[in-house]
Design a protein around this motif. Structure first.
Motif, PDB file in Angstrom:
ATOM      1  N   ILE A   1      11.173 -12.386   0.081  1.00  0.00           N
ATOM      2  CA  ILE A   1      11.716 -11.016   0.085  1.00  0.00           C
ATOM      3  C   ILE A   1      11.028 -10.174  -0.992  1.00  0.00           C
ATOM      4  CG2 ILE A   1      13.783  -9.618  -0.287  1.00  0.00           C
ATOM      5  CD1 ILE A   1      13.731 -11.079   2.391  1.00  0.00           C
ATOM      6  N   VAL A   2      10.871 -10.747  -2.187  1.00  0.00           N
ATOM      7  CA  VAL A   2      10.205 -10.019  -3.272  1.00  0.00           C
ATOM      8  C   VAL A   2       8.763  -9.690  -2.878  1.00  0.00           C
ATOM      9  CG1 VAL A   2       9.347 -10.214  -5.643  1.00  0.00           C
ATOM     10  CG2 VAL A   2      11.634 -11.012  -5.081  1.00  0.00           C
ATOM     11  N   PHE A   3       8.086 -10.640  -2.247  1.00  0.00           N
ATOM     12  CA  PHE A   3       6.703 -10.427  -1.822  1.00  0.00           C
ATOM     13  C   PHE A   3       6.621  -9.286  -0.805  1.00  0.00           C
ATOM     14  CE2 PHE A   3       3.204 -11.552   1.148  1.00  0.00           C
ATOM     15  CZ  PHE A   3       2.146 -11.417   0.273  1.00  0.00           C
ATOM     16  N   ILE A   4       7.519  -9.276   0.181  1.00  0.00           N
ATOM     17  CA  ILE A   4       7.523  -8.230   1.218  1.00  0.00           C
ATOM     18  C   ILE A   4       7.801  -6.864   0.592  1.00  0.00           C
ATOM     19  CG2 ILE A   4       8.731  -7.384   3.261  1.00  0.00           C
ATOM     20  CD1 ILE A   4       9.159 -10.334   4.041  1.00  0.00           C
ATOM     21  N   PHE A   5       8.789  -6.811  -0.312  1.00  0.00           N
ATOM     22  CA  PHE A   5       9.132  -5.535  -0.942  1.00  0.00           C
ATOM     23  C   PHE A   5       7.996  -5.045  -1.844  1.00  0.00           C
ATOM     24  CE2 PHE A   5      13.346  -6.003   0.608  1.00  0.00           C
ATOM     25  CZ  PHE A   5      13.957  -4.763   0.502  1.00  0.00           C
ATOM     26  N   THR A   6       7.292  -5.983  -2.495  1.00  0.00           N
ATOM     27  CA  THR A   6       6.170  -5.585  -3.348  1.00  0.00           C
ATOM     28  C   THR A   6       5.052  -4.975  -2.520  1.00  0.00           C
ATOM     29  OG1 THR A   6       6.697  -7.382  -4.885  1.00  0.00           O
ATOM     30  CG2 THR A   6       4.521  -6.385  -5.075  1.00  0.00           C
TER      31      THR A   6
ATOM     32  N   THR B   1       2.178  -0.097  -0.817  1.00  0.00           N
ATOM     33  CA  THR B   1       1.551   0.638   0.294  1.00  0.00           C
ATOM     34  C   THR B   1       2.339   1.897   0.655  1.00  0.00           C
ATOM     35  OG1 THR B   1       2.724  -0.822   1.857  1.00  0.00           O
ATOM     36  CG2 THR B   1       0.457  -1.403   1.285  1.00  0.00           C
ATOM     37  N   ASN B   2       3.320   2.227  -0.201  1.00  0.00           N
ATOM     38  CA  ASN B   2       4.124   3.451  -0.018  1.00  0.00           C
ATOM     39  C   ASN B   2       4.859   3.485   1.317  1.00  0.00           C
ATOM     40  OD1 ASN B   2       3.370   4.590  -2.532  1.00  0.00           O
ATOM     41  ND2 ASN B   2       1.433   5.281  -1.644  1.00  0.00           N
TER      42      ASN B   2
ATOM     43  N   LEU C   1      -1.340  -9.413  -5.909  1.00  0.00           N
ATOM     44  CA  LEU C   1      -0.974  -8.026  -5.620  1.00  0.00           C
ATOM     45  C   LEU C   1      -1.114  -7.134  -6.860  1.00  0.00           C
ATOM     46  CD1 LEU C   1       2.164  -8.426  -3.303  1.00  0.00           C
ATOM     47  CD2 LEU C   1      -0.175  -7.847  -2.650  1.00  0.00           C
ATOM     48  N   LEU C   2      -1.328  -7.770  -8.026  1.00  0.00           N
ATOM     49  CA  LEU C   2      -1.543  -6.976  -9.233  1.00  0.00           C
ATOM     50  C   LEU C   2      -2.861  -6.221  -9.199  1.00  0.00           C
ATOM     51  CD1 LEU C   2      -0.485  -9.502 -12.027  1.00  0.00           C
ATOM     52  CD2 LEU C   2       0.890  -7.730 -10.984  1.00  0.00           C
TER      53      LEU C   2
END
Length: 499
Positions: free
Chosen positions: A476-481, A486-487, A153-154
């Motif tokens: 959870i961290v992945f979903i929030f990232t 994606t705003n 995702l970076l």
């Protein structure tokens, strides 16, 4: 009191102190020369020191380890060529700082905060090694998959201008990273019948081509007959107030670095990339945009990859599991000297553990002293006119790629990646996502397949993502990232206001 005495052994024993100092200085030089990896240096020492006393051998090897990881940032900042794979992220803002005449400031800041990151790693190693090792050993294949996906995702952070070009580059990197023998099935992938491709594409060769040769070709494209040299700004030594401003960020990315370094196979390069992304996401008012010479962009990856050294030593000393390639060589050194790495090592050889902690601390002190002492020498490199400097860098790049395996094939690969990187630069494709894909592609592939094979497939595989506390938190961290990149939250906020 006994622990303190064991910790101070390297400080009070003149021979050990000199070995640590010599190792650290040699490591900085090795790390600063593209193509001479830290792993290569430590492996060479293992063959030279097998007949030495254990403490002497470990002191020298630890010095090279810490100095080598730090030394990679020197070339990354000055000539945009990472001396170590863990210094790739340092090029993103370190090199732009040098181009803006702030090479001395960049070298100074990265030296100071590399020291801070290294000390944080050692503190965690000394105080919480069993706890961190327990977390690391509980990481399953799903957790590695989520960590790798978080790394991918970076792409959004590393892409300059066009997101589509960044995604394309990352995809190309993933494909290149998968070339070679399938580690699970044993078949060949993307080799087209070539035996030379069965071992895959050497990552260091790719780095030398994409960052070294590509930069040389790009600079030659606009080289003038005068051979313009970089102008250096007069920079005073940073004040304490200026340095303390970066301390909270340094501590956060250092903790990240320790935890990632403790994961077997993760490595300092992933720690540096995630540290850089954390800085980009959390620093609201950098001195200039990230990618254009932000101070935080140079500091964060260096603090993270130096902290990862302490993390990599944790599973080695508590579980007998190497955290990276260098600590795998340390396991060999312990075996040679009749020791069995594993859970009983700290109980049966507590003096060895604290001697290693003391030597690592001493190596960090020498890293700071040597790093600051040679800043004025290193910055002279970029004052050399390009007509003289570029051919020298080209020769070093060729020699470095050949020295990896004494093979001309690696040189050809390096030149191929250099041409590829050159065309990417000309057409405004970011190189960083390509490197990111090469690092994380194999990890995503193997961890996904192993996680899937370890489940019954379908619902059971999906349920596994909330089956353990570590996996649940990472999910959870992945979903929030994803939502933040994606705003989604901004769109929800706008929709809520309208309603």
């Amino acid at each position: 009191m006994e622990i303190v005495q064991q910790f101070l052994i390297p400080f009070l024993n003149l021979k050990l102190l000199l070995f640590v100092a010599a190792g650290t200085f040699a490591g900085i030089i090795i790390g600063a020369i593209p193509g001479l990896s830290v792993t290569m240096g430590v492996a060479l020492l293992l063959s030279l020191t097998y007949s030495w006393e254990l403490y002497d051998a470990l002191a020298l090897m630890l010095g090279v380890y810490f100095g080598g990881v730090f030394g990679g940032s020197r070339a990354a900042i000055l000539i945009n060529m990472p001396g170590a794979t863990s210094s790739v992220a340092t090029t993103f803002d370190g090199y732009p700082m040098a181009q803006k005449g702030e090479a001395k400031l960049a070298l100074t800041l990265t030296t100071i905060f590399s020291f801070v990151g290294g000390i944080v790693g050692i503190i965690v190693l000394a105080s919480a090694a069993p706890f961190v090792a327990k977390i690391a050993i509980n990481f399953g294949q799903r957790d590695y998959l989520l960590l790798a996906l978080l790394g991918l995702l970076l792409v959004g952070s590393l892409s300059k201008g066009s997101m589509s070009k960044g995604i394309f580059a990352a995809g190309a990197g993933v494909i290149i990273g998968l070339v070679g023998m399938d580690p699970i099935g044993g078949g060949s992938r993307f080799t087209f019948g070539s035996l030379q491709l069965m071992n895959g594409v050497n990552f260091v060769v790719a780095i030398l081509g994409l960052f070294g040769m590509a930069e040389i070709l790009y600079q030659m494209k606009s080289l003038t007959t005068e051979g313009k040299a970089t102008i250096l700004k007069k920079t005073a030594f940073p004040t304490l107030k200026f340095l303390f401003k970066f301390l909270p960020l340094t501590l956060r990315v250092s903790i990240m670095g320790v935890l990632i370094g403790a994961l077997p196979g993760a490595g300092g390069e992933i720690a540096a990339l995630l540290g850089y992304d954390h800085a980009k996401q959390t620093v609201k008012k950098p001195n200039r945009p990230f990618g254009e010479g932000a101070h935080e962009g140079a500091i964060a990856p260096e603090a993270a990859n130096n902290a990862a050294i302490g993390g990599a030593l944790i599973p080695l000393l508590t579980l007998g599991i190497p955290g990276d390639a260098v600590t795998a060589i340390f396991i060999g050194a312990l075996f040679i000297h009749g020791l069995q790495p594993g859970p009983l090592l700290m109980e049966q050889s507590g003096d060895l553990f604290w001697m290693i902690v003391g030597s690592a601390t001493l190596a960090n002190i020498f890293l700071l002293l040597f790093g600051l002492a040679v800043v004025s020498i290193f910055i002279r490199i970029i004052t050399v006119p390009n007509q003289i400097l570029l051919p020298i860098i080209a020769v070093i790049t060729v020699i470095g790629s050949y020295a990896l395996n004494n093979s001309m094939t690696d040189v050809y690969w390096m030149l191929g990646f250099g041409l590829f990187g050159f065309f990417m630069k000309v057409h405004k494709f970011p190189v960083a996502p390509l490197v990111l894909g090469m690092i994380l592609g194999p990890l995503v592939d193997t961890s996904f397949r192993r996680a899937y094979m370890g489940s019954d497939g379908g619902i059971d595989f999906l349920f596994g993502f909330v089956n353990t506390p570590i996996t649940f938190v990472l999910t959870i961290v992945f979903i929030f990232t994803i939502a933040s990149q994606t705003n989604v939250f901004k769109k929800w906020k706008t929709a809520f206001k309208k309603s």
